[in-house]
Design an enzyme around this catalytic site. Structure first.
Site, PDB file in Angstrom:
ATOM      1  CG  PHE A   1      -0.268   0.613   2.436  1.00 26.58           C
ATOM      2  CD1 PHE A   1       0.037   1.755   2.771  1.00 26.58           C
ATOM      3  CD2 PHE A   1       0.019  -0.566   3.547  1.00 26.58           C
ATOM      4  CE1 PHE A   1       0.625   2.125   3.904  1.00 26.58           C
ATOM      5  CE2 PHE A   1       0.863  -0.255   4.589  1.00 26.58           C
ATOM      6  CZ  PHE A   1       0.972   1.264   4.959  1.00 26.58           C
TER       7      PHE A   1
ATOM      8  CE  LYS B   1      -3.205  -8.406  -4.772  1.00 20.55           C
ATOM      9  NZ  LYS B   1      -3.637  -7.146  -3.984  1.00 20.55           N
TER      10      LYS B   1
ATOM     11  CD  GLU C   1      -5.861  -5.791  -0.171  1.00 19.24           C
ATOM     12  OE1 GLU C   1      -4.953  -5.928  -1.133  1.00 19.24           O
ATOM     13  OE2 GLU C   1      -5.766  -6.948   0.831  1.00 19.24           O
TER      14      GLU C   1
ATOM     15  CB  CYS D   1      10.534  -0.729   2.887  1.00 15.94           C
ATOM     16  SG  CYS D   1      10.946  -0.144   1.266  1.00 15.94           S
TER      17      CYS D   1
HETATM   18  P1  NAD Z   1       0.772  -6.847   2.962  1.00 19.21           P
HETATM   19  O1  NAD Z   1       1.760  -7.893   3.158  1.00 19.21           O
HETATM   20  O2  NAD Z   1      -0.102  -6.642   3.935  1.00 19.21           O
HETATM   21  O3  NAD Z   1       0.355  -6.746   1.418  1.00 19.21           O
HETATM   22  C1  NAD Z   1       1.076  -6.566   0.288  1.00 19.21           C
HETATM   23  C2  NAD Z   1       0.278  -7.499  -0.866  1.00 19.21           C
HETATM   24  O4  NAD Z   1       0.082  -8.594  -0.629  1.00 19.21           O
HETATM   25  C3  NAD Z   1      -1.213  -6.553  -0.979  1.00 19.21           C
HETATM   26  O5  NAD Z   1      -1.376  -6.572  -2.402  1.00 19.21           O
HETATM   27  C4  NAD Z   1      -2.061  -7.828  -0.494  1.00 19.21           C
HETATM   28  O6  NAD Z   1      -3.147  -8.003  -1.232  1.00 19.21           O
HETATM   29  C5  NAD Z   1      -1.388  -9.160  -0.691  1.00 19.21           C
HETATM   30  N1  NAD Z   1      -1.389 -10.275   0.082  1.00 19.21           N
HETATM   31  C6  NAD Z   1      -1.725 -10.028   1.819  1.00 19.21           C
HETATM   32  N2  NAD Z   1      -1.807 -11.018   2.383  1.00 19.21           N
HETATM   33  C7  NAD Z   1      -1.242 -12.210   1.432  1.00 19.21           C
HETATM   34  C8  NAD Z   1      -1.641 -13.618   1.375  1.00 19.21           C
HETATM   35  N3  NAD Z   1      -1.582 -14.319   2.454  1.00 19.21           N
HETATM   36  N4  NAD Z   1      -1.100 -14.478   0.211  1.00 19.21           N
HETATM   37  C9  NAD Z   1      -1.034 -13.487  -1.022  1.00 19.21           C
HETATM   38  N5  NAD Z   1      -0.933 -12.189  -1.049  1.00 19.21           N
HETATM   39  C10 NAD Z   1      -1.214 -11.395  -0.003  1.00 19.21           C
HETATM   40  O7  NAD Z   1       1.787  -5.472   3.050  1.00 19.21           O
HETATM   41  P2  NAD Z   1       1.381  -4.079   2.917  1.00 19.21           P
HETATM   42  O8  NAD Z   1       0.728  -3.870   4.484  1.00 19.21           O
HETATM   43  O9  NAD Z   1       0.555  -3.724   1.942  1.00 19.21           O
HETATM   44  O10 NAD Z   1       2.631  -3.020   2.734  1.00 19.21           O
HETATM   45  C11 NAD Z   1       3.731  -2.796   4.091  1.00 19.21           C
HETATM   46  C12 NAD Z   1       4.712  -3.622   4.208  1.00 19.21           C
HETATM   47  O11 NAD Z   1       5.668  -3.610   2.734  1.00 19.21           O
HETATM   48  C13 NAD Z   1       5.688  -3.256   5.183  1.00 19.21           C
HETATM   49  O12 NAD Z   1       6.151  -4.307   5.689  1.00 19.21           O
HETATM   50  C14 NAD Z   1       6.972  -2.574   4.450  1.00 19.21           C
HETATM   51  O13 NAD Z   1       8.049  -2.582   4.900  1.00 19.21           O
HETATM   52  C15 NAD Z   1       6.926  -3.393   3.187  1.00 19.21           C
HETATM   53  N6  NAD Z   1       7.645  -2.843   2.114  1.00 19.21           N
HETATM   54  C16 NAD Z   1       9.014  -3.220   1.668  1.00 19.21           C
HETATM   55  C17 NAD Z   1       9.596  -2.734   0.659  1.00 19.21           C
HETATM   56  C18 NAD Z   1      11.073  -3.394   0.324  1.00 19.21           C
HETATM   57  O14 NAD Z   1      11.284  -2.833  -0.498  1.00 19.21           O
HETATM   58  N7  NAD Z   1      11.361  -4.068   1.237  1.00 19.21           N
HETATM   59  C19 NAD Z   1       9.061  -1.901  -0.150  1.00 19.21           C
HETATM   60  C20 NAD Z   1       7.778  -1.081   0.359  1.00 19.21           C
HETATM   61  C21 NAD Z   1       7.150  -1.877   1.375  1.00 19.21           C
END
Ligand code: NAD
Length: 525
Positions: free
Chosen positions: A182, A206, A209, A315
């Protein structure tokens, strides 16, 4: 001489007809005045086959600004089929012509930069300067991918043996997919999409959401550049849609960015399905301040941007500060607390703060706020000192927004939950180290290893830090630095559960298959 190829034609500027609802640009169906986000499959916008809808909320005001469909696996498979059908022709298209579409995309996005930045700020809550900076990095990734005619070149070795030549060619594989987080609704998809397309693959993305409007608007720009049918597709949904990517045998690779918990699930499933994957996870990034560092005002401003930009939801946010020595610890605590009190917390789209450079918006949702407040409670229970408490902040006119003010814990010890956990909000923990070795140990014992920075004018300290800190990205005299698109981006340990980093030349390794050819021809008799 006339060219063999027709010039790329831009489609009519449909984007001009986008209208505004509750301060945010929208397209498509309206239901009871609420916008329903559509999917873009095979070059057509269509209402999704879905199992239901989620509200899209403006986190500053709590207003519902749209609804996002939860696409079914059948709908996702339709997008994958479209991408698969487009692959053969797209993969065979000369690379210079493929990147021609990307040049066109960059131009259309630039024309709509402000509109997209405002949508991004509305649905994600980051400040307008942060949203605009995100767009700049988005363009930068497109520009790097435009170098594909050079980047995708292979190698040739004449005379790998007697009369034998060796060659490495780099070919596209087919359909690639993206599961996005997000916090960077525009930039995160562009860590991958331009590279996938330029190398000759087709794509299904994708968005999260929680923030689907930005990518919908960007896809409207993609729609204008006249890409062949099915080359780029957008599906909306949650984990069911994401898992459908992995379950579909036509998908060659998955790029994921999100929480480490999800990252592990994706990495395991992709490995089991023998798919390529990139899986980028959570972070806890440390800023180490050495006693020799004297540019204190500059340091504190730099730290403040690094910690509170995007309300700590990056991140690459700094979330742990480690001053070395008693004197530096005392100085940093005093000055950083005082600077943090000056942060303007507001709705980023409030015209009154439009000219301010350091505005901090809300966190993404009520759920995220509840988690962060819970972590602050944990810190108190663990015995850390709550030196600045942002829990009770009220923003007039935004009573339903998810705001938390800058929050600082001092007297934090390694191993406390508030140090071990990615809080992903404007909560900073300060730990004291007695030496550089101890500071490095604090970082290296952490489960997350995205990035770390050191502030020092001493070359020996800087070199030791660069070599010994086990993190994927290192800063010297700079807040946690998100690498420019010309360099790779990715962490280590639980922050990155794959081998190939994002963006730049690294991306080409992910999106192409090396084929190694050994050839010999006999002389004709
Ligand atoms: P999230 O893991 O909740 O969701 C990310 C995506 O995964 C969404 O599109 C979601 O629909 C999907 N998703 C969620 N659960 C799933 C499952 N069980 N199976 C398959 N898909 C699933 O993450 P978020 O809250 O949207 O993002 C924030 C996180 O992202 C933070 O931890 C941040 O540090 C990390 N992030 C990391 C980087 C990096 O470069 N390492 C960059 C940006 C964000």
């Amino acid at each position: 001489m006339t060219s063999k190829y027709k010039p790329i034609e831009l489609r009519p500027r449909k984007i001009k007809r986008i209208f505004f609802l509750i301060g945010c640009p929208v397209k498509g169906t309206l239901l009871n005045n609420i916008k329903i986000v559509k999917n873009y499959i095979g070059g057509e916008w269509a209402e999704a086959q879905c199992s239901g809808y989620l509200d899209i909320e403006n986190p500053s005001t709590g207003e519902v600004i749209g609804k996002v469909p939860l696409s079914t696996p059948a709908e996702v498979n339709r997008a994958i089929d479209a991408a698969q059908s487009a692959f053969t022709e797209w993969g065979r298209m000369p690379v210079a012509r493929r990147v021609g579409y990307l040049y066109a995309l960059r131009n259309v996005l630039r024309e709509n930069e402000e509109k997209i930045s405002r949508t991004l700020a509305a649905e994600m809550g980051k400040s307008l300067p942060d949203a605009r900076a995100e767009m700049k990095r988005t363009f930068e990734n497109i520009e790097v991918a435009c170098g594909m005619p050079v980047l995708q070149q292979g190698d040739k070795l004449i005379g790998s043996s007697y009369g034998i030549d060796g060659e490495v060619i780099r070919l596209p594989l087919g359909v690639f997919t993206l599961i996005a987080p997000f916090n960077f609704p525009a930039m995160a998809p562009f860590w991958f999409t331009p590279y996938a397309l330029a190398t000759g693959n087709t794509y299904v993305a994708k968005p999260s959401e929680q923030v689907p409007l930005t990518m919908e608007l960007i896809t409207e720009c993609i729609d204008q550049i006249g890409l062949p049918w099915g080359v780029f597709n957008l599906v909306n949904g949650d984990k069911a849609a994401a898992c459908a990517f992995i379950d579909n045998p036509k998908v060659k690779g998955v790029s994921f960015v999100g929480r480490s918990e999800t990252c592990r699930i994706i990495a395991q499933k992709c490995a089991a399905a023998n798919k390529r994957y990139q899986a980028m996870g959570s972070a806890k990034n440390h800023l180490v301040v050495m006693p020799d560092y004297s540019k204190l005002d500059q340091l504190i401003r730099n730290m403040s941007t690094s910690c509170y930009g995007c309300a700590g939801q990056r991140c690459m946010a700094a979330s742990a500060i480690v001053p070395v020595g008693d004197d530096m610890y005392k100085t940093v605590c005093e000055k950083f607390i005082s600077e943090s009190k000056k942060i303007i917390v507001a709705n980023p789209l409030d015209p009154k703060v439009a000219a301010e450079s350091m505005v901090m918006g809300p966190v993404i949702s009520a759920k995220a706020k509840k988690f962060i407040l819970g972590m602050i409670e944990t810190g108190l229970n663990e015995g850390a000192t709550l030196a600045l408490d942002g829990r009770d902040i009220k923003i007039p006119g935004c009573e339903k927004g998810h705001f938390i003010g800058p929050t600082i814990f001092t007297d934090v010890k390694p191993g406390m939950e508030i140090h071990k956990t990615e809080i992903f909000g404007p909560v900073v923990v300060i730990l004291k180290a007695s030496s550089l070795d101890e500071a490095i140990e604090i970082i290296n014992e952490h489960q997350y290893a995205n990035a770390a920075s050191i502030y020092t004018q001493n070359g020996y300290y800087a070199r030791k830090f660069k070599l010994e800190v086990q993190c994927g990205m290192i800063g010297v005299n700079i807040g946690i630095p998100a690498p420019v698109a010309y360099l790779p981006f990715g962490g280590m340990k639980n922050s990155m559960m794959c081998d190939i980093k994002m963006q730049s030349k690294a991306a080409i390794d992910f999106f192409t298959e090396d084929k190694i050819i050994t050839e010999r021809y006999w002389q004709e008799d």
